[in-house]
Scaffold this motif. Structure first.
Motif, PDB file in Angstrom:
ATOM      1  N   GLN A 139      11.529   4.197  -6.046  1.00  0.00           N
ATOM      2  CA  GLN A 139      11.258   4.934  -4.811  1.00  0.00           C
ATOM      3  C   GLN A 139      12.248   6.072  -4.592  1.00  0.00           C
ATOM      4  O   GLN A 139      12.177   6.776  -3.581  1.00  0.00           O
ATOM      5  N   LEU A 140      13.167   6.260  -5.546  1.00  0.00           N
ATOM      6  CA  LEU A 140      14.234   7.254  -5.385  1.00  0.00           C
ATOM      7  C   LEU A 140      14.063   8.450  -6.308  1.00  0.00           C
ATOM      8  O   LEU A 140      15.028   9.135  -6.619  1.00  0.00           O
ATOM      9  N   LEU A 141      12.838   8.711  -6.725  1.00  0.00           N
ATOM     10  CA  LEU A 141      12.603   9.814  -7.652  1.00  0.00           C
ATOM     11  C   LEU A 141      12.576  11.157  -6.921  1.00  0.00           C
ATOM     12  O   LEU A 141      12.211  11.250  -5.763  1.00  0.00           O
ATOM     13  N   PHE A 142      12.960  12.190  -7.644  1.00  0.00           N
ATOM     14  CA  PHE A 142      12.947  13.562  -7.152  1.00  0.00           C
ATOM     15  C   PHE A 142      11.782  14.291  -7.809  1.00  0.00           C
ATOM     16  O   PHE A 142      11.701  14.352  -9.042  1.00  0.00           O
ATOM     17  N   ILE A 143      10.875  14.823  -7.016  1.00  0.00           N
ATOM     18  CA  ILE A 143       9.796  15.658  -7.551  1.00  0.00           C
ATOM     19  C   ILE A 143      10.285  17.101  -7.587  1.00  0.00           C
ATOM     20  O   ILE A 143      10.703  17.655  -6.571  1.00  0.00           O
ATOM     21  N   MET A 180      -3.664   0.075 -12.001  1.00  0.00           N
ATOM     22  CA  MET A 180      -2.949   1.112 -12.734  1.00  0.00           C
ATOM     23  C   MET A 180      -1.702   1.562 -11.972  1.00  0.00           C
ATOM     24  O   MET A 180      -0.617   1.700 -12.551  1.00  0.00           O
ATOM     25  N   LEU A 181      -1.828   1.755 -10.656  1.00  0.00           N
ATOM     26  CA  LEU A 181      -0.682   2.178  -9.850  1.00  0.00           C
ATOM     27  C   LEU A 181       0.404   1.114  -9.828  1.00  0.00           C
ATOM     28  O   LEU A 181       1.597   1.435  -9.908  1.00  0.00           O
ATOM     29  N   ASP A 182       0.022  -0.145  -9.719  1.00  0.00           N
ATOM     30  CA  ASP A 182       0.999  -1.226  -9.725  1.00  0.00           C
ATOM     31  C   ASP A 182       1.742  -1.292 -11.055  1.00  0.00           C
ATOM     32  O   ASP A 182       2.971  -1.447 -11.101  1.00  0.00           O
ATOM     33  N   SER A 211       0.815  -1.214   0.000  1.00  0.00           N
ATOM     34  CA  SER A 211       0.000   0.000   0.000  1.00  0.00           C
ATOM     35  C   SER A 211       0.848   1.264   0.000  1.00  0.00           C
ATOM     36  O   SER A 211       0.471   2.270  -0.611  1.00  0.00           O
ATOM     37  N   ASP A 212       2.009   1.240   0.681  1.00  0.00           N
ATOM     38  CA  ASP A 212       2.839   2.442   0.700  1.00  0.00           C
ATOM     39  C   ASP A 212       3.419   2.742  -0.670  1.00  0.00           C
ATOM     40  O   ASP A 212       3.596   3.907  -1.050  1.00  0.00           O
ATOM     41  N   VAL A 213       3.707   1.690  -1.438  1.00  0.00           N
ATOM     42  CA  VAL A 213       4.208   1.874  -2.804  1.00  0.00           C
ATOM     43  C   VAL A 213       3.117   2.488  -3.675  1.00  0.00           C
ATOM     44  O   VAL A 213       3.363   3.393  -4.482  1.00  0.00           O
ATOM     45  N   ARG A 214       1.899   2.006  -3.506  1.00  0.00           N
ATOM     46  CA  ARG A 214       0.777   2.567  -4.276  1.00  0.00           C
ATOM     47  C   ARG A 214       0.532   4.030  -3.898  1.00  0.00           C
ATOM     48  O   ARG A 214       0.263   4.867  -4.768  1.00  0.00           O
TER      49      ARG A 214
END
Length: 471
Positions: A269-273, A125-127, A23-26
């Protein structure tokens, strides 16, 4: 028998489609959806958006998926093309380091288009988007040279974002089409023949770079559709003698990056917004300038500014000095260290700087130009050592009374070590979307996007993204 990297990546995708992701990934991907939608809505009024919309409209076809900020629904590949172009048009999309990719601008438009066309759940879709983003980032890392501290793709004039993003978009689309593991392997093999993008426009001009993510999303949907209808691709398409990495990166590619700790270590999980709508190399300098401003520093008292950055960043944001101190247009200003420092000291909006700071009118502001002329861009050794895992900067201001103020920023705002809060991400979305939608419309989209992990389908969100009477 040893499985190829494509087969192992397809296996991860197939498992995720069957069992789902945590769920945290989603939740993390839902926030990236919100960021992408805001970036896309902000780009709706641009000439590039008009051109790509007119092109896809002339193709016709069965309406399957929503064009963001328009009343139109187009075939899924066409909608992905338009939306991916919107997502990347303003250089405000997220970044993966050190590969220097913008992954979700290719992957999410493909996932959204296919999910809408097949009636997929928000979770699915999120997965799919998460796995597609993961594969995109891993391909980028396979083409990263840790000795040169640079992307091999870029050194060869290739846009890694569009090349790697095509493969990630294809896998995301294939998951949503319900393809099995063998078919997903073929999706990768097919997509490796479909990605394209050179970065000459970065050097000499042209708007074609803005369509690169759209083309990657489009090609990814087409690749998945071809596999769904029986076309096959080579299982060795990534690492083979004439495969993706050899063709684009030569002998220096690191194939192990594709599958190392696969399923336990998440590059996605290492993306920069991005908090600011300008080149990422300028962001730490902006952060430092905003700190000086928060201290109450009077811009009129500043006699000189020194911006220390990593050596590789200087040619992008610091040279030639005359052109960077007096940018020709708002677009050029977004790639200027001196101008962005000046804008941060006297302008501001959104999370510190907004699109209004990069209009053609803003670049002729006498106050900003006077400050920009005082900025000298130099190499800072510590920043060079950290680069490109971060894009750090150190800003030193000399004041008229002899005071010297220094602010060093080693972790970019918006990255894993200094993340934006949910409130800040929502603020960025609303600031972007306000260029196209009303406050009530943006509030509804923000709520529906937050609900994606629990949504039975995307119908509410896609309906909210359509604008009656706009083409």
């Amino acid at each position: 028998m040893t499985r190829t990297p494509a087969q192992r990546l397809a296996g991860l995708a197939h498992r995720a489609a069957r069992t789902g992701l945590p769920s945290d990934v989603r939740h993390d991907m839902a926030e990236r959806v919100l960021d992408l939608l805001g970036n896309s809505l902000a780009a709706v009024p641009t000439d590039v958006a008009t051109a790509i919309s007119a092109t896809t409209r002339s193709w016709g076809g069965t309406p399957q998926a929503t064009v963001i900020g328009s009343a139109e629904r187009l075939p899924a590949p066409s909608a992905a093309l338009v939306n991916g172009t919107l997502a990347h048009s303003l250089d405000f999309d997220d970044t993966h380091l050190p590969s220097i990719l913008h992954p979700t601008a290719s992957v999410l438009p493909a996932a959204l288009a296919v999910a809408e066309s097949v009636g997929a759940t928000g979770r699915a879709m999120l997965d799919a988007a998460t796995i597609g983003t993961e594969i995109t980032c891993r391909l980028g890392m396979a083409g990263y040279d840790p000795v040169a501290k640079n992307s091999i793709f870029f050194d060869r004039g290739l846009h890694a974002t569009s090349l790697c993003g095509t493969v990630g978009a294809a896998v995301a689309a294939g998951m949503l089409y319900g393809l099995d593991e063998d078919q997903l392997t073929s999706v990768i093999g097919i997509a490796c023949s479909m990605g394209s993008g050179i970065i000459e426009a970065n050097r000499t001009g042209g708007t074609v770079k803005r369509v690169h993510c759209g083309w990657a999303a489009h090609a990814g949907v087409v690749a998945a559709d071809l596999a769904r209808n029986g076309m096959t691709g080579p299982a060795t398409a990534l690492e083979g003698r004439f495969g993706f990495l050899t063709a684009f990166c030569g002998d220096n590619a690191d194939v192990t990056q594709l599958t190392h700790d696969l399923g336990t270590r998440w590059e996605s999980q290492l993306l920069f917004i991005k908090p600011y709508p300008c080149n990422h190399f300028t962001h730490a300098g902006i952060d430092a300038a905003l700190r000086l401003r928060a201290l109450g520093t009077d811009p009129g008292s500043i006699t000189a500014l020194t911006l220390g950055v990593p050596a590789p960043a200087i040619r992008t944001i610091g040279e030639p000095h005359e052109a960077k101190a007096r940018p020709q247009s708002g677009y050029h200003a977004a790639f200027s260290g001196p101008f962005t420092i000046a804008a941060a000291l006297v302008g501001g909006g959104g999370l510190g700087l907004s699109h209004t700071d990069f209009t053609d009118a803003a670049v002729h502001s006498p106050r900003r130009l006077a400050l920009a002329a005082r900025v000298r861009v130099v190499e800072d050794d510590q920043c060079t050592r950290i680069f490109p895992h971060q894009f750090p900067a150190v800003l030193t201001a000399e004041l008229a009374d002899g005071t010297v103020l220094t602010e060093r920023v080693e972790h970019n705002r918006g990255g894993p070590e200094n993340p934006l809060t949910h409130t800040e991400i929502t603020t960025k979305f609303r600031t972007n979307a306000a260029r196209t939608l009303s406050r009530s419309e943006t509030d509804r989209i923000a709520t529906l996007t937050g609900d994606l992990p629990r949504s039975a389908d995307l119908n509410g969100l896609t309906a909210a993204l359509r604008r009656p009477g706009h083409r």
